[in-house]
Design a protein around this motif. Structure first.
Motif, mmCIF file in Angstrom:
data_model
loop_
_atom_site.group_PDB
_atom_site.id
_atom_site.type_symbol
_atom_site.label_atom_id
_atom_site.label_comp_id
_atom_site.label_asym_id
_atom_site.label_seq_id
_atom_site.Cartn_x
_atom_site.Cartn_y
_atom_site.Cartn_z
ATOM 1 N N LEU A 11 -2.357 -0.291 -0.784
ATOM 2 C CA LEU A 11 -1.905 -1.659 -0.543
ATOM 3 C C LEU A 11 -2.237 -2.128 0.875
ATOM 4 O O LEU A 11 -2.523 -3.305 1.100
ATOM 5 N N SER A 12 -2.240 -1.212 1.831
ATOM 6 C CA SER A 12 -2.530 -1.590 3.212
ATOM 7 C C SER A 12 -3.861 -1.033 3.722
ATOM 8 O O SER A 12 -4.331 -1.428 4.780
ATOM 9 N N ASN A 13 -4.461 -0.120 2.961
ATOM 10 C CA ASN A 13 -5.734 0.487 3.381
ATOM 11 C C ASN A 13 -6.729 0.511 2.219
ATOM 12 O O ASN A 13 -7.184 1.581 1.806
ATOM 13 N N PRO A 14 -7.107 -0.643 1.685
ATOM 14 C CA PRO A 14 -7.937 -0.673 0.471
ATOM 15 C C PRO A 14 -9.383 -0.222 0.678
ATOM 16 O O PRO A 14 -10.072 0.112 -0.293
ATOM 17 N N ILE A 15 -9.857 -0.205 1.939
ATOM 18 C CA ILE A 15 -11.262 0.123 2.188
ATOM 19 C C ILE A 15 -11.425 1.538 2.764
ATOM 20 O O ILE A 15 -12.511 1.964 3.104
ATOM 21 N N ALA A 16 -10.353 2.283 2.886
ATOM 22 C CA ALA A 16 -10.434 3.637 3.429
ATOM 23 C C ALA A 16 -11.267 4.535 2.516
ATOM 24 O O ALA A 16 -11.259 4.378 1.290
ATOM 25 N N SER A 17 -11.978 5.466 3.105
ATOM 26 C CA SER A 17 -12.736 6.432 2.306
ATOM 27 C C SER A 17 -11.772 7.419 1.667
ATOM 28 O O SER A 17 -10.637 7.597 2.128
ATOM 29 N N GLN A 18 -12.232 8.089 0.626
ATOM 30 C CA GLN A 18 -11.369 9.065 -0.035
ATOM 31 C C GLN A 18 -11.035 10.221 0.907
ATOM 32 O O GLN A 18 -9.943 10.786 0.850
ATOM 33 N N ARG A 53 -22.065 2.845 0.834
ATOM 34 C CA ARG A 53 -21.099 3.848 1.271
ATOM 35 C C ARG A 53 -19.652 3.355 1.303
ATOM 36 O O ARG A 53 -18.744 4.134 1.516
ATOM 37 N N GLU A 54 -19.453 2.066 1.118
ATOM 38 C CA GLU A 54 -18.117 1.499 1.291
ATOM 39 C C GLU A 54 -17.620 0.820 0.021
ATOM 40 O O GLU A 54 -18.331 0.028 -0.592
ATOM 41 N N LYS A 55 -16.395 1.162 -0.347
ATOM 42 C CA LYS A 55 -15.777 0.587 -1.544
ATOM 43 C C LYS A 55 -14.396 0.040 -1.196
ATOM 44 O O LYS A 55 -13.710 0.538 -0.304
ATOM 45 N N GLU A 56 -14.015 -0.984 -1.945
ATOM 46 C CA GLU A 56 -12.660 -1.535 -1.807
ATOM 47 C C GLU A 56 -11.892 -1.223 -3.084
ATOM 48 O O GLU A 56 -12.342 -1.547 -4.190
ATOM 49 N N TYR A 57 -10.751 -0.573 -2.921
ATOM 50 C CA TYR A 57 -9.911 -0.200 -4.065
ATOM 51 C C TYR A 57 -8.768 -1.208 -4.172
ATOM 52 O O TYR A 57 -7.908 -1.294 -3.294
ATOM 53 N N ILE A 58 -8.782 -1.979 -5.257
ATOM 54 C CA ILE A 58 -7.831 -3.071 -5.437
ATOM 55 C C ILE A 58 -6.826 -2.694 -6.517
ATOM 56 O O ILE A 58 -7.208 -2.356 -7.649
ATOM 57 N N LEU A 59 -5.544 -2.762 -6.186
ATOM 58 C CA LEU A 59 -4.507 -2.469 -7.175
ATOM 59 C C LEU A 59 -4.288 -3.674 -8.074
ATOM 60 O O LEU A 59 -4.183 -4.804 -7.608
ATOM 61 N N THR A 60 -4.219 -3.435 -9.360
ATOM 62 C CA THR A 60 -3.947 -4.503 -10.321
ATOM 63 C C THR A 60 -2.442 -4.782 -10.355
ATOM 64 O O THR A 60 -1.644 -4.042 -9.777
ATOM 65 N N SER A 61 -2.058 -5.829 -11.035
ATOM 66 C CA SER A 61 -0.637 -6.172 -11.160
ATOM 67 C C SER A 61 0.134 -5.048 -11.846
ATOM 68 O O SER A 61 1.302 -4.790 -11.533
#
Length: 305
Positions: A11-18, A53-61
């Motif tokens: 929720l606060s770090n959507p672009i962090a690497s795994q 190399r960069e992904k954004e992880y977005i949480l769904t509702s």
């Protein structure tokens, strides 16, 4: 629950690497990868390819609803290791009518579904045994309580806690509403502040857009005073880890945790929750104890209404 821990992080770090997620959350990279894959399959995570190399992880509702259901803070830490100067026993056991100061803290936490309670103590650890058994407390002794400050005491929980927690100064008396405000607030890190009073030994705060910017015991050092720090906060595990780094960087063993809050809040926001007309006080001496007994009656009257 590792899944909820990861979702809160995203929720606060959507672009962090795994790899960064694994490091911050202290979970293996393999587990992080597995949780993300499962989240995608269950339509709880969507992935936006920013670059190779960069992904954004977005949480769904769906994921956000899951987090709201299971992500409530259920741990509390009570700082009660101060050296006693006017009392010949720990202030935690000062009586407020039929209950001690510490037992009031515990009862308020329990009724608000806080299940894990850690108490950091100084002298006379044996006094806490009865409450430890009665309420299933974790008691940690600060062997250096005479020569160290509150941040050092707080650091002693690092081997006992890997989750977000409510932090309470043990010498406080306050209305239950302060605790409820923290628990329903959706910010990762937040602290209760009150209106300015004529108390002695106040800690003043300056805020901007509801977030903490400065803390000082000298009211004249702040250009604008927004309120007083009460001593009840909600701290995320990641915020706490940064507070530990502040302790490592600081050579003063008497460093107060409040100043670590200020330093860490420069990078991680700390929301200040102002509660108008909040009844609260602290007990550092016999005069304040006499005042607290009167205040307690007013608090009970207000809570019973």
């Amino acid at each position: 629950m590792k899944k909820i821990k990861l979702y809160k992080y995203l929720l606060s770090n959507p672009i962090a690497s795994q790899r960064k997620m694994a490091e911050d959350l202290e979970i293996s990279v393999g587990t992080i990868n597995s949780l993300i894959k499962k989240g995608i399959l269950e339509k709880e995570i969507e992935v936006n390819e920013i670059s190779y190399r960069e992904k954004e992880y977005i949480l769904t509702s769906k994921a956000k609803e899951l987090y709201q259901s299971f992500g409530k803070v259920q741990t509390a830490v009570i700082l009660a290791a101060g050296e006693e100067k006017e009392f010949n026993f720990p202030r935690s056991f000062l009586m407020l009518e039929k209950e001690s100061l510490l037992e009031r803290h515990i009862k308020l936490l329990k009724v608000n579904n806080v299940k894990k309670i850690v108490v950091i103590v100084g002298q006379e650890i044996e006094r806490y045994e009865e409450l430890k058994e009665k309420y299933n407390l974790i008691i940690i002794k600060n062997e250096l309580y005479k020569t160290t400050g509150t941040l050092y005491s707080l650091s002693l929980i690092k081997n006992y806690i890997k989750e977000d927690f409510i932090l309470i100064e043990g010498d406080l008396i306050y209305q239950e509403v302060a605790l409820k405000f923290l628990l329903i607030d959706t910010s990762y890190n937040s602290t209760i502040i009150s209106e300015i009073s004529d108390r002695s030994d106040n800690v003043y705060v300056n805020i901007e857009n509801t977030n903490l910017t400065r803390i000082s015991k000298d009211r004249y050092s702040l250009g604008n005073i927004s309120g007083e720090l009460v001593g009840i906060s909600k701290i995320s595990y990641l915020f706490f880890k940064d507070m530990l780094k502040e302790l490592e960087r600081n050579s003063n063993p008497l460093y107060f945790y409040e100043y670590a809050l200020e330093r860490v809040s420069r990078e991680k926001k700390l929301k200040c929750l102002l509660i108008p007309s909040l009844l609260w006080g602290e007990i550092d001496n016999k005069r304040q104890y006499n005042e607290a007994k009167k205040l307690y009656k007013k608090i009970r009257e207000r809570e019973d209404d």
